[in-house]
Structures are given as structure tokens and as C-alpha cells.
Design an enzyme around this catalytic site. Structure first.
Site, PDB file in Angstrom:
ATOM      1  CE  LYS A  83      14.125 -20.661  -2.150  1.00 29.78           C
ATOM      2  NZ  LYS A  83      14.112 -22.128  -2.195  1.00 29.78           N
ATOM      3  CD  GLU A 110      23.004 -20.118 -15.182  1.00 27.21           C
ATOM      4  OE1 GLU A 110      22.245 -20.438 -16.121  1.00 27.21           O
ATOM      5  OE2 GLU A 110      23.447 -20.925 -14.362  1.00 27.21           O
ATOM      6  CB  CYS A 121      21.036 -24.100 -17.001  1.00 30.50           C
ATOM      7  SG  CYS A 121      22.666 -23.882 -16.325  1.00 30.50           S
ATOM      8  CD  GLU A 171      15.833 -25.147 -19.445  1.00 28.11           C
ATOM      9  OE1 GLU A 171      14.969 -24.399 -18.958  1.00 28.11           O
ATOM     10  OE2 GLU A 171      17.029 -25.086 -19.138  1.00 28.11           O
TER      11      GLU A 171
HETATM   12  P1  NAI Z   1      12.559 -22.700 -10.302  1.00 27.39           P
HETATM   13  O1  NAI Z   1      13.093 -21.635 -11.155  1.00 27.39           O
HETATM   14  O2  NAI Z   1      11.118 -22.666  -9.936  1.00 27.39           O
HETATM   15  O3  NAI Z   1      13.354 -22.751  -8.914  1.00 27.39           O
HETATM   16  C1  NAI Z   1      14.659 -22.297  -8.715  1.00 27.39           C
HETATM   17  C2  NAI Z   1      14.752 -21.659  -7.335  1.00 27.39           C
HETATM   18  O4  NAI Z   1      13.907 -20.506  -7.270  1.00 27.39           O
HETATM   19  C3  NAI Z   1      14.300 -22.532  -6.196  1.00 27.39           C
HETATM   20  O5  NAI Z   1      15.124 -22.284  -5.083  1.00 27.39           O
HETATM   21  C4  NAI Z   1      12.886 -22.060  -5.921  1.00 27.39           C
HETATM   22  O6  NAI Z   1      12.460 -22.298  -4.618  1.00 27.39           O
HETATM   23  C5  NAI Z   1      13.020 -20.577  -6.168  1.00 27.39           C
HETATM   24  N1  NAI Z   1      11.790 -19.870  -6.544  1.00 27.39           N
HETATM   25  C6  NAI Z   1      10.671 -20.364  -7.132  1.00 27.39           C
HETATM   26  N2  NAI Z   1       9.787 -19.373  -7.339  1.00 27.39           N
HETATM   27  C7  NAI Z   1      10.352 -18.224  -6.896  1.00 27.39           C
HETATM   28  C8  NAI Z   1       9.949 -16.862  -6.871  1.00 27.39           C
HETATM   29  N3  NAI Z   1       8.771 -16.470  -7.360  1.00 27.39           N
HETATM   30  N4  NAI Z   1      10.786 -15.945  -6.355  1.00 27.39           N
HETATM   31  C9  NAI Z   1      12.002 -16.305  -5.892  1.00 27.39           C
HETATM   32  N5  NAI Z   1      12.434 -17.585  -5.888  1.00 27.39           N
HETATM   33  C10 NAI Z   1      11.625 -18.534  -6.387  1.00 27.39           C
HETATM   34  O7  NAI Z   1      12.893 -24.062 -10.950  1.00 27.39           O
HETATM   35  P2  NAI Z   1      12.168 -25.461 -10.669  1.00 27.39           P
HETATM   36  O8  NAI Z   1      10.719 -25.322 -10.426  1.00 27.39           O
HETATM   37  O9  NAI Z   1      12.930 -26.096  -9.623  1.00 27.39           O
HETATM   38  O10 NAI Z   1      12.333 -26.149 -12.082  1.00 27.39           O
HETATM   39  C11 NAI Z   1      11.430 -25.845 -13.140  1.00 27.39           C
HETATM   40  C12 NAI Z   1      12.167 -25.765 -14.456  1.00 27.39           C
HETATM   41  O11 NAI Z   1      13.107 -24.715 -14.404  1.00 27.39           O
HETATM   42  C13 NAI Z   1      13.001 -26.966 -14.807  1.00 27.39           C
HETATM   43  O12 NAI Z   1      12.266 -27.959 -15.388  1.00 27.39           O
HETATM   44  C14 NAI Z   1      13.981 -26.366 -15.736  1.00 27.39           C
HETATM   45  O13 NAI Z   1      13.451 -26.275 -17.028  1.00 27.39           O
HETATM   46  C15 NAI Z   1      14.227 -25.003 -15.182  1.00 27.39           C
HETATM   47  N6  NAI Z   1      15.431 -24.917 -14.330  1.00 27.39           N
HETATM   48  C16 NAI Z   1      16.544 -24.337 -14.826  1.00 27.39           C
HETATM   49  C17 NAI Z   1      17.688 -24.310 -14.068  1.00 27.39           C
HETATM   50  C18 NAI Z   1      18.936 -23.701 -14.554  1.00 27.39           C
HETATM   51  O14 NAI Z   1      19.988 -24.018 -14.047  1.00 27.39           O
HETATM   52  N7  NAI Z   1      18.886 -22.784 -15.484  1.00 27.39           N
HETATM   53  C19 NAI Z   1      17.759 -24.907 -12.759  1.00 27.39           C
HETATM   54  C20 NAI Z   1      16.521 -25.429 -12.281  1.00 27.39           C
HETATM   55  C21 NAI Z   1      15.411 -25.434 -13.077  1.00 27.39           C
END
Ligand code: NAI
Length: 779
Positions: A190, A264, A298, A391
Site C-alpha cells: 500500500k 523503519e 527520516c 521530528e
Molecule cells: P504515516 O506514518 O501516518 O503514514 C505512512 C503510511 O502508513 C501511509 O501509507 C499511511 O497511509 C499508512 N498508515 C497510516 N496509519 C496507518 C495505520 N494505522 N495502519 C497501517 N498503515 C497506516 O505518516 P504521515 O501521516 O504520512 O506523516 C506524519 C509524520 O510521520 C511526518 O510528519 C513525519 O514526521 C513522519 N514520517 C516519517 C517517515 C519516515 O520515513 N520515517 C515517512 C513519512 C512520515
């Protein structure tokens, strides 16, 4: 403007990349996309818009998956996986090679589509993201080819549910899909709701490359779809990249399901500049560290630590460089900082910066209208400041100073995260002294944000667990072929009576190298087969466990001891155990009511020899990376490991868990077999006479079911292993979400502790973290 005038002013002229091909691809799909399930696209339904963040315009509409769609995707993956695995390494390698070639051939289309959908500069998607994607497929085509020869005894896990973020949409897909496919798994992936288009283009490429239908399935939608994927009963392994908050939810959602998990997550990675650094290079590095992808990375070097004596000079250079950064249309090849992925993210960054009490610098550059945020430097912050801890995920750099290398390490490690770290120094002695002390999965020396398929990437602490890339990345996508029987709860023998006659023979707990009475003062009798009382053991409670963890934490010197020293002590333990072999053997026979005591002691001595042998032979290796330089894959101890010992073999089980952990430099808190705890308590004296520093091994006796959640939720325990026959795997995995500790729990199968599966590589892997240290060299 004429050429001579341009030379005069050095004004920059926009050089936009054409979006025509990508827009034509979207138009060919009528701008509406379904899911990719079982080798074809489904009819678009429950549509939502995906936008170009630079302009705010809708690019296309994509479908929000229903539970039915996810069920279909998982069923397709299940049906396809076995055949894909049986195709063999060479067969899969050929398909993956074709995939790599086709991604490479379509590189420009992928790069433009990525930039349109995500807002990152075309220079980055074209020169960094997409080349790393095809490199990943080429590298893993090789892994498929080598699997049989190099990973004997391991097989595919099955169906992998993979959820990825928006910051490197296609690259994160490649990091997840390539190793999974190479090892013979099928996937349901996804993508993030903001950035699904390159994944859908990739689906088309899969068809062209001859990936059998059902092996790759892509379902689109928001977090609710992610939840459906990770919690689906047909998914055997979950891999997630994204926020720590969601990672924690997934840890809880998958607890006790038997699914394996890699996470990750976020970071707040330090970028350390020592006073002897090449300052101009360090400034250029900083551009890659925090302004690469607008800081939406990240592992962004988002926390600048500068040695005090050069701080003002360095800040001045950074500000001067910031003045030259170009913010604007990501499709322009001259742009350094593109758009922020979504207005929600933009608002989050703005709010965090507004809350700052540091000194804020933002260059007076022209800010285009739309979802853009200026490069920002905030100086004068203390390490504890929320902006130094949280972050931000935007082009915002926060900075502080340090005086000595020791202080640099302390400030760098003052975070709940542990993803990456960068250090700059022209002194190789200093750099190689500091790198191992940084609590991070990746360390870059005199460079930053370097990535390669051959080098593991991933974090420690709350940055998650598991590695992507390198040999270590494959362990998540394979599992040992275990022949063992289903695990059955071994009930304690029962009998009558409580006390032993004469002297008080109650065995105590073993904490910090000393015998300690259980805090609650409770004891219980241990019965042999015929109901005979064999002795009494203490019942440890949560306070005893906390004391044991504290003792283990205090024994840090063990982690710094040489492998040679650890080997010698393990040999010495073996020698002392053997000297008392007859006594241990009869004890085991009494506890088990069998005759295998002598065999078990012999096997335990041999096992101690095995890990004494490994203690100085599992240090890591060197990776060939496509640059002038090298990357070390260093094996480091995990820290404090809590383990519930197996019930089946009271002595051999304890040794099989303890020995690999301490051989690799960990300190342990062991909860002895509930069935036969007296073998463990007898073992205290062997430890006492073997020169093992106090606190390295702590042993408790008590109820696995009661101690498991306390151990798993303890913030100072770094990993929990359970080989208990009690049903505690679920509670351990759920409680481990507190500090996202590593867990290794029974998968419902009883190990044969006498056989090969009772020792070896899997134990060494679990007892270590791989730290990737990048060392570029040359002028
Ligand atoms: P997120 O962690 O909410 O989303 C990442 C993925 O997880 C997306 O595909 C989303 O649809 C999915 N997702 C969301 N809730 C879920 C759940 N309960 N179960 C399974 N999948 C789920 O990240 P978001 O909202 O896009 O960004 C929020 C913050 O997260 C950012 O501001 C940043 O601080 C951090 N982030 C960190 C990343 C990294 O590479 N470590 C990448 C993206 C965001």
C-alpha cells in the site's frame, strides 16, 4: 537577455523538465486508477484526488480500497507465492533483472511522475531516487540467484504486507518489494495516499517484465487500508516505513498474530561538525542532510551539533549557503528545494517553527506561491528543547554547540531515536572513535545521506527495527526451515508438601553477581516426577525484575570488552560446568523424570564452546559500494536482553539463550524454565567461579506469564526473547511497543534444543544490531 548579460549578472534561467510524457500516461488511464490485483487493474471506485503539491492541481484520481479489495489482493498473493518460490533463484533473478532493466529504461517517466506527485526537485528524483531504485532491483536479482547457495536452511516467509510513506514513494517500494521477491515471497503493497502514482506505473512494468500475476499486488488508499493490510490474517510478514506513532500502532495490531514485523520509523539524526572538519564540505553536506527532499527524510541530519570554537564561523557559512538555495518549481532542474508534500504537512512545520524560542534564520529568497517552506536554521537551542527532540520533517535545521568529543556523543545520543548520524572531522582517529559510540543504525563519516542496496539501512531505539538492504535485509524476508513439533505447554510436576527438611534449601535469585532474596519473600516447591520435593525456588516479582535490569544496565563494560575476553570467559564457564557434570546430570534427571541428564550437560558444554568460538568471529564485514570509499557493516550488541528460557531442556535451554547473547556483548536477565528452575539456580555457582563480571547474567525464577509483560514494557530493556512454553508471545509483542524494543518470540513451534536449530546464526543475528558506517576516501 543576451549571453553577455547573463555572464554579467549570472542570473539563473529556469530549465523546466517536460511533464508531457507523464501526463500522457495519466491520460491513457483516463486519469482514474483502480488497484493492481492478480496481474490487472481493477475498475476505479471510491475515488479520491492525488495532487501536485507544487501547484495544488489534481493530477489523477485513485481508488480507496475496501476490505474486499484487500482480501482479493491477499488471496491473489497467497495463490501465487508457492509457485513463485518454486521457480527457483535463477528464475526469479531473471524476472528481477528484467524489472531492473525496465525501470532503468523508463527512468525519465518515473522521475517526472514522482516529482509531479510528490513535489521533490526533479534533480533528486532523476539523479537519486530512480537510480537507487534500479540499483536495488539489480542487486536483489543477484540475491535471488545466490539464495540457495548462500542461505541454506531458509525459505520465503509467504505473503508480505508492506505499507510505505510519501517521502520516497518509488524508492521505498523498491526497498520493500525487491528483497521480498528475491527470496520468493509475494507482496501486497500500500503506497501513501498522497503519492501512489509511481507504484501504479511500477505495476504496469511488472506485467511487462513477466512478474507472474499475483506476485505483486498494489492497493491504494489511506491509513485505514494500511490497517486492513497489516492486520489481514493471510499476511505472514509486515514491513512498514513511516511515523513512529503509526509504527507503534502496527506493533500492537500485529502482536500475537505470529506475523513477523520490521519497522523503519522516524529520526532526529545528529550532524556533528568537529573543529578540524573541512568546513566548506561540511556545509555542502548539510545541504544534502537537511534540504534534500525539503528535509522530509527520516534520516535527515536535522540536529546540527557544532564544536564551540568554530560555531559562529560555521553558522555564517551555513547562512551564506542558505542565501543561495533556490526554492521553487520542483520540475525546474535548477531548483534545490521543492514543494512540501501536502498543506497539512506545511502547517505542521509552520506551527513547530512558530513555537521556537531560538534564533531563527530564513534567507530573504523569493518564495513562490503554493506549498513551499523556506530553508530555516534555528540556533541557540538546548538539547532538551522540544525542537531538538521532535521530528519536524521539513527544511528546518536546529542547532546547538558542544565542547569536547565526549559531549558531542552525549548530546548526539540524547534522543529517543537512533536512525542515522553524520560526523565531520579530518582526524580519522577521532572519527573512528566516535562512530561506534553513536547510537544509530547508520553513521556517515565526512558525507551524508549515502545509500546503497548493499548496505543495510534501519534504526535502533524508537527508530524501529530490522534492516533494508545488504545481507542483513534478507533475514526479514526469509525464515528458518524448522522441523520442530508444535509447542505444547509443559506443566510443572505436582506433589504434596512444601518444605525440605533440615537446612533452608531455598534457592535465591541471581542479581548483579550476587544471590538475592525475592522481594516478596514468596517461594514455591519444585517437584520431581513422582511428586518428590526437590527443592524450593523464589518467586520473583516486578521489583526483582527491575533490580535485575538495573544490574544488567550497570554492567556496560561487558559490551566494550573484546571478543577474545568474552570467548575466554565462555570457555571457562564450560570448563566449570563440566567439572560438576555429574551433579547437573542427576539434577536434570530428577527434574525431567528422564535419563537424558548426561546428554544435556554434554550438549550444554558443547554449546558454550560454540559461542566461545563465535565471540570473536562475528564482527561484521565490508560492503562494496559504488563510490570511492567503503561501508562497514559492524555487528554491535543489542544491549540488555530479557529472555524467558525454554521449559523443554532446563539447562541446555538456558545456556542456548544466554551464551549467544553474552558472546555478542549483551547483558541478560533470564527467567529460568518454570518446569525445571533448579538447573538454573545450581548454575549460579558455575557463574560465580568463572570470572564473569557481576550483572552480565542475572537469573530470576518465577512465573513467565507474570514477568513477561513487566519485562516487555520495561524502558531499559532493549530486546525480549521468549522460548517459554507459556502463551506469552502476544503480551510481549504488545507491551514491547512502549520503547519499540526488539522481540523474538516463539512462533508456536517447539525447538529441538539438541539439534542444529538450537544454535547458530539466527541467535547471533538476534543478539546483534548491524551498524552501517560509511567512510568515503580520497580527495
Ligand atoms: P504515516 O506514518 O501516518 O503514514 C505512512 C503510511 O502508513 C501511509 O501509507 C499511511 O497511509 C499508512 N498508515 C497510516 N496509519 C496507518 C495505520 N494505522 N495502519 C497501517 N498503515 C497506516 O505518516 P504521515 O501521516 O504520512 O506523516 C506524519 C509524520 O510521520 C511526518 O510528519 C513525519 O514526521 C513522519 N514520517 C516519517 C517517515 C519516515 O520515513 N520515517 C515517512 C513519512 C512520515
Amino acid at each position: 537577455m543576451g549571453v553577455s548579460e547573463i555572464f554579467e549578472t549570472m542570473d539563473y534561467g529556469p530549465a523546466p523538465e517536460s511533464a508531457a510524457e507523464a501526463m500522457a500516461w495519466i491520460a491513457a488511464h483516463d486519469g482514474r486508477f483502480g488497484h493492481f490485483i492478480d496481474g490487472r487493474f481493477t475498475k476505479p471506485a471510491a475515488l479520491f484526488a492525488t495532487r501536485n503539491p507544487a501547484s495544488g492541481d489534481a493530477l489523477a484520481e485513485i481508488s480507496q480500497a475496501s476490505q474486499g479489495d484487500v482480501d482479493e489482493a491477499v488471496a491473489a498473493a497467497q495463490a501465487a507465492q508457492g509457485k513463485w518460490a518454486k521457480l527457483g533463484g535463477h528464475g526469479r533473478a531473471r524476472v528481477m533483472y528484467a524489472l531492473a532493466r525496465l525501470v532503468q529504461k523508463n527512468a525519465r517517466l518515473f522521475a517526472v511522475l514522482e516529482t509531479l506527485d510528490n513535489g521533490k526537485p526533479i534533480r533528486e528524483s532523476r539523479d537519486i531516487d530512480i537510480p537507487l531504485v534500479h540499483r536495488h532491483f539489480y542487486y536483489h536479482a543477484g540475491m535471488a540467484q545466490l539464495m540457495q547457495a548462500e542461505l541454506p536452511g531458509r525459505e520465503a516467509v509467504g505473503v508480505c504486507g508492506q505499507v510505505i510513506p510519501w517521502n520516497f514513494p518509488l524508492l521505498m517500494l523498491a526497498w520493500k518489494v525487491a528483497p521480498a521477491l528475491a527470496m520468493g515471497n509475494a507482496v501486497v503493497l500500500k503506497p501513501a495516499e498522497y503519492t501512489s502514482l509511481t507504484a501504479l506505473l511500477f505495476a504496469e512494468i511488472c506485467v511487462q517484465a513477466g512478474v507472474p500475476k499475483g506476485v505483486v499486488n498494489i492497493v491504494t488508499g489511506d491509513g485505514a487500508v494500511g490497517e486492513m493490510v497489516v492486520s489481514h490474517a493471510g499476511v505472514d510478514k509486515v514491513a512498514f516505513t513511516g511515523s513512529t506513532e503509526v509504527g507503534r500502532k502496527i506493533r500492537v495490531a500485529t502482536a500475537g498474530s505470529g506475523k513477523s514485523l520490521t519497522l523503519e520509523l522516524g529520526g532526529k539524526s545528529p550532524y556533528i561538525v568537529f573543529e578540524d572538519a573541512d568546513l566548506d564540505s561540511a556545509v555542502e553536506g548539510l545541504v544534502d542532510a537537511i534540504w534534500f527532499n525539503g528535509g522530509q527524510v527520516c534520516c535527515a541530519g536535522s540536529r546540527l551539533l557544532v564544536q564551540e570554537g568554530i560555531a559562529e564561523t560555521f553558522y555564517a557559512k551555513v547562512r551564506a549557503r542558505m542565501d543561495k538555495l533556490r526554492v521553487g518549481d520542483p520540475m525546474d532542474k535548477c531548483i534545490d528545494v521543492g514543494a512540501i508534500v501536502d498543506p497539512v504537512q506545511h502547517e505542521r512545520i509552520r506551527g513547530m517553527v512558530a513555537s521556537s524560542d531560538g534564533e531563527i534564520y530564513q534567507p530573504a529568497c523569493d518564495m513562490p506561491a503554493g506549498c513551499y517552506y523556506p530553508p530555516t536554521l534555528i540556533t541557540g537551542l538546548e538539547s532538551a528543547n522540544p525542537l531538538m527532540q521532535e521530528e519536524i520533517f521539513g527544511p528546518v535545521l536546529v542547532a546547538t554547540t558542544f565542547r569536547t568529543p565526549e559531549e558531542a556523543v552525549a548530546v548526539a545520543n540524547d534522543t529517543r531515536y537512533g536512525l542515522a548520524a553524520t560526523l565531520w572531522s579530518e582526524n580519522i582517529n577521532l572519527a573512528l572513535d566516535v562512530a561506534p559510540k553513536l547510537v544509530a543504525g547508520v553513521v556517515w563519516i565526512n558525507g551524508t545521506n549515502m545509500f546503497d542496496a548493499a548496505v543495510g539501512f534501519g534504526g535502533v531505539r524508537e527508530s524501529g527495527f530490522g534492516r533494508e538492504g545488504g545481507w542483513e535485509g534478507l533475514s526479514a524476508y526469509t525464515r528458518p526451515i524448522l522441523k520442530s513439533k508444535p509447542l505444547k505447554k509443559l506443566d510443572k510436576f505436582s506433589g504434596e508438601g512444601a518444605a525440605t527438611e533440615g537446612l533452608d534449601r531455598t534457592a535465591k535469585l541471581y542479581v548483579g553477581g550476587k544471590q538475592a532474596r525475592p522481594d516478596g519473600g514468596y517461594v514455591r516447591p519444585v517437584f520431581g516426577k513422582g511428586g518428590k520435593v526437590l527443592g524450593q525456588v523464589g518467586i520473583a516479582n516486578r521489583k526483582d525484575l527491575r533490580n535485575a535490569v538495573e544490574a544488567a544496565r550497570g554492567a556496560r563494560g561487558w559490551s566494550a570488552a573484546t571478543g577474545h575476553l568474552r570467548a575466554q570467559i565462555l570457555y571457562y564457564i564450560a570448563e566449570n560446568l563440566e567439572a560438576r557434570g555429574a551433579e547437573f546430570s542427576s539434577r536434570i534427571n530428577d527434574l525431567n523424570g528422564g535419563k537424558t541428564g548426561a546428554d544435556e550437560v554434554a550438549a550444554a558444554v558443547s554449546r558454550l564452546f560454540t559461542y566461545a568460538a563465535w565471540a570473536d568471529k562475528f564482527g561484521g564485514d565490508v560492503r562494496a559500494v559504488p563510490m570511492r570509499g567503503t561501508a562497514l557493516a559492524m555487528r554491535e550488541p543489542v544491549g540488555v536482553i530479557g529472555a524467558l528460557c525454554p521449559d523443554e531442556a532446563p539447562l541446555l535451554g538456558l545456556i542456548s539463550v544466554m551464551a549467544p547473547a553474552i558472546a555478542m556483548g549483551n547483558r541478560v536477565v533470564l527467567v529460568a524454565s518454570e518446569h525445571g528452575p533448579l538447573s538454573a539456580t545450581d548454575f549460579y555457582q558455575v557463574l560465580d567461579t568463572s570470572d564473569l563480571p557481576g550483572g552480565v547474567v542475572n537469573i530470576l525464577t518465577g512465573s513467565h506469564a507474570e514477568l513477561a509483560p513487566v519485562m516487555a514494557s520495561h524502558m531499559d530493556v532493549d530486546a525480549v526473547w521468549s522460548f517459554s512454553s507459556s502463551d506469552v508471545s502476544g503480551v510481549i509483542e504488545a507491551e514491547s511497543a512502549t520503547n519499540l524494543k526488539r522481540t523474538w518470540v516463539n512462533d508456536g513451534r517447539a525447538r529441538d534444543w539438541f539439534a542444529a536449530e538450537g544454535e547458530g546464526r539466527a541467535f547471533l543475528d538476534a543478539a546483534t544490531e548491524v551498524k552501517s558506517v560509511w567512510i568515503p576516501y580520497g580527495e
